[in-house]
Design a protein around this motif. Structure first.
Motif, PDB file in Angstrom:
ATOM      1  N   SER A  36       0.577  -1.552  -0.182  1.00  0.00           N
ATOM      2  CA  SER A  36      -0.096  -0.275   0.392  1.00  0.00           C
ATOM      3  C   SER A  36       1.156   1.407  -0.111  1.00  0.00           C
ATOM      4  O   SER A  36       2.318   0.883  -0.277  1.00  0.00           O
ATOM      5  N   ARG A  37       0.423   2.543  -0.349  1.00  0.00           N
ATOM      6  CA  ARG A  37       1.179   3.774  -0.071  1.00  0.00           C
ATOM      7  C   ARG A  37       1.625   4.390   1.329  1.00  0.00           C
ATOM      8  O   ARG A  37       1.510   5.773   1.644  1.00  0.00           O
ATOM      9  N   ARG A  38       0.736   3.234   2.538  1.00  0.00           N
ATOM     10  CA  ARG A  38       0.797   4.034   3.506  1.00  0.00           C
ATOM     11  C   ARG A  38       2.701   4.517   4.065  1.00  0.00           C
ATOM     12  O   ARG A  38       3.773   3.672   3.273  1.00  0.00           O
ATOM     13  N   GLU A  39       2.462   5.892   4.703  1.00  0.00           N
ATOM     14  CA  GLU A  39       4.258   5.847   4.922  1.00  0.00           C
ATOM     15  C   GLU A  39       4.721   5.191   4.973  1.00  0.00           C
ATOM     16  O   GLU A  39       6.213   5.392   4.326  1.00  0.00           O
ATOM     17  N   SER A  40       4.794   4.144   5.875  1.00  0.00           N
ATOM     18  CA  SER A  40       6.089   3.765   6.842  1.00  0.00           C
ATOM     19  C   SER A  40       6.268   2.254   5.717  1.00  0.00           C
ATOM     20  O   SER A  40       7.694   2.037   5.518  1.00  0.00           O
ATOM     21  N   LEU A  41       5.486   1.480   5.069  1.00  0.00           N
ATOM     22  CA  LEU A  41       5.422   1.278   3.926  1.00  0.00           C
ATOM     23  C   LEU A  41       6.815   1.585   2.992  1.00  0.00           C
ATOM     24  O   LEU A  41       7.236   0.881   2.822  1.00  0.00           O
ATOM     25  N   VAL A  42       6.238   2.459   2.039  1.00  0.00           N
ATOM     26  CA  VAL A  42       6.740   3.226   1.108  1.00  0.00           C
ATOM     27  C   VAL A  42       8.490   3.704   1.551  1.00  0.00           C
ATOM     28  O   VAL A  42       9.570   2.991   1.114  1.00  0.00           O
ATOM     29  N   GLN A  43       8.213   3.636   3.004  1.00  0.00           N
ATOM     30  CA  GLN A  43       9.333   3.884   3.690  1.00  0.00           C
ATOM     31  C   GLN A  43      10.402   2.865   3.413  1.00  0.00           C
ATOM     32  O   GLN A  43      11.879   2.914   2.981  1.00  0.00           O
TER      33      GLN A  43
END
Ligand code: GAP
Length: 457
Positions: A352-359
């Motif tokens: 997903s594009r959730r911040e923690s994952l994107v990072q």
């Protein structure tokens, strides 16, 4: 477009995929295109580069009897007199008296113009070399030609290479570069164009050993395509008849590929004898002899020439890799490209594009980019993103999900089987390196496990 050969992919599908996904575009498209010239887009340039690298690795890097060269495209005009191209590199053409289109005699089915039915002239010889001028004055003294083959750059450097490398026979010189031919009949996408790239080997041998080397190189070159994933049944060897032989050749085999329009030449392997070195010695007045220190003999070597087209190889690898599979109500289009040829080796797909994952995913992206061409994609559903990567032949997709943030593991999904394994992120680079070199997916690193699919017993 020509008729599709039985059981083969439709050329239109290849052209459309190349256009849609950025492999190959028509040249100067915003001006309506330039006939038979093509531009390689972001994925095409990677694929083409990988093909050239695989060739260079096999014929130069991994051998001790081969060296490389990169000669200029423009050469002294006498080169083309000596090589026979000024005299012999011609096609007999007829011209329509009504619409003035020109046609190759051998392509004509009847005696009238295929376009308008008009009356045709008698055949005239038409040279296929592009002519231009060197320097500011456009006169006959300044005429030069765009090389129609890279080979001549090798022949004229034979003594330079001999003197500077101290190579002894048998040895070869390899070169990759552009060649230009003002082809009359073009078409079939990048199969026959006016500007193309060649990968040529000129292998110098002692006369009398030429038959042995000719057979050796024919097999070696056939194996190269098979080792890079082309189906053996899509390749064949075809010997040139006496009538077909080029003016320089004693014997020639084509490696044909079963293209969508039928069996056509992918690469030619010729025994050029001593034709080229004798001609250049005679026209330049320079000795191109070889001195054999063992037998104390002087002689002109014979030359075995495996000559491949980069663009035709690209087309063959694309056609052979193209596949369609039923996928629920849709069709999964995929390219089974060999990992060493695939333009993108790995795709990083955060769930997903959730911040923690994107990072976490971007960190991985930055890390793996040091080793391979990697794409990052977080647009649309994971299923769609897998399909996008399948269609461009990416061998492995890495999924980073919420569990990854807790257990520091990620999923590797294989393109062809769609099987998946879960491995520690710390093991990702070594695992991918092993898989890209051919290791079976279910051979697991420490801490790894099978995620989806069944291990073959
Ligand atoms: N030095 C030998 C030589 O040039 P060739 O059979 O005329 O022999 C070698 O060309 C290879 O170059 C072909 O097998 C093909 O792969 C590629 N080639 C030749 N003409 C081409 C064209 N107009 N467009 C794309 N590739 C071409």
């Amino acid at each position: 477009m020509s008729k599709q050969a039985p059981g083969k992919v439709d050329m239109e599908k290849i052209v459309s995929l190349c256009r849609r996904r950025g492999f190959i575009f028509p040249s100067s498209e915003i001006y309506g295109g330039l006939s038979s010239c093509w531009d390689y887009g972001p994925l095409g340039v990677e694929l083409k580069q990988n093909i050239k690298q695989a060739w260079w690795r096999a014929v130069v890097q991994e051998r001790d009897d081969m060296i490389g060269l990169d000669a200029s495209i423009l050469m002294h005009p006498q080169v083309w007199a000596a090589s026979g191209h000024l005299e012999e590199f011609t096609d007999p053409l007829v011209e329509c008296k009504t619409c003035h289109l020109r046609w190759r005699v051998e392509d004509l089915k009847d005696s009238n113009c295929p376009s308008c039915g008009g009356e045709l002239t008698e055949p005239r010889l038409f040279n296929l070399m592009f002519k231009t001028f060197i320097g500011p004055v456009e006169d006959s003294a300044s005429v030069v030609y765009l090389r129609p083959e890279t080979a001549q750059g090798i022949f004229v450097n034979f003594q330079n290479v001999l003197n500077t490398t101290r190579k002894r026979l048998p040895f070869g010189i390899a070169q990759i570069g552009k060649a230009f031919r003002n082809e009359i009949t073009t078409g079939n996408f990048i199969f026959r164009s006016r500007e193309f790239e060649q990968m040529e080997i000129e292998f110098f041998v002692k006369p009398g050993t030429d038959q042995k080397w000719f057979a050796y190189w024919t097999q070696e070159r056939l194996n190269w395509y098979v080792n890079l994933g082309i189906k053996r049944e899509s390749l064949r060897l075809r010997q040139h008849t006496q009538k077909e032989l080029a003016h320089y050749a004693r014997e020639c085999y084509d490696i044909d590929y079963l293209f969508p329009m039928g069996w056509s030449e992918l690469e030619g392997i010729a025994n050029r004898g001593d034709f080229d070195l004798v001609q250049h010695a005679s026209y330049s007045g320079k000795s191109l002899d070889y001195f054999d220190e063992e037998t104390k003999e002087h002689f002109i070597p014979y030359i075995i020439e495996p000559s491949a087209g980069v663009d035709r190889s690209t087309l063959a690898f694309l056609c052979d890799a193209y596949d369609e599979e039923p996928d629920k109500d849709e069709i999964r289009v995929l390219l089974h490209l060999h990992p060493s040829l695939a333009p993108i080796k790995v795709a990083i797909l955060p769930l997903s594009r959730r911040e923690s994952l994107v990072q976490a995913a971007k960190q991985l992206y930055a890390d793996l980019r040091q080793c391979w061409m990697v794409q990052y994609d977080d647009a649309q559903s994971i299923g769609r993103r897998y399909r996008r990567q399948d269609e461009i032949g990416t061998p492995f997709c890495i999924t980073v999900d919420f569990q990854s943030l807790e257990d520091n593991q990620a999923t590797i999904r294989e393109r062809d089987t769609m099987n998946q394994i879960r491995v520690p992120i710390s093991e990702l680079k070594t695992t991918l390196a092993a898989k890209l070199s051919g290791e079976e997916l279910f051979v697991l690193p420490p801490g790894g496990k099978i995620w989806k699919g069944e291990s073959p017993a």
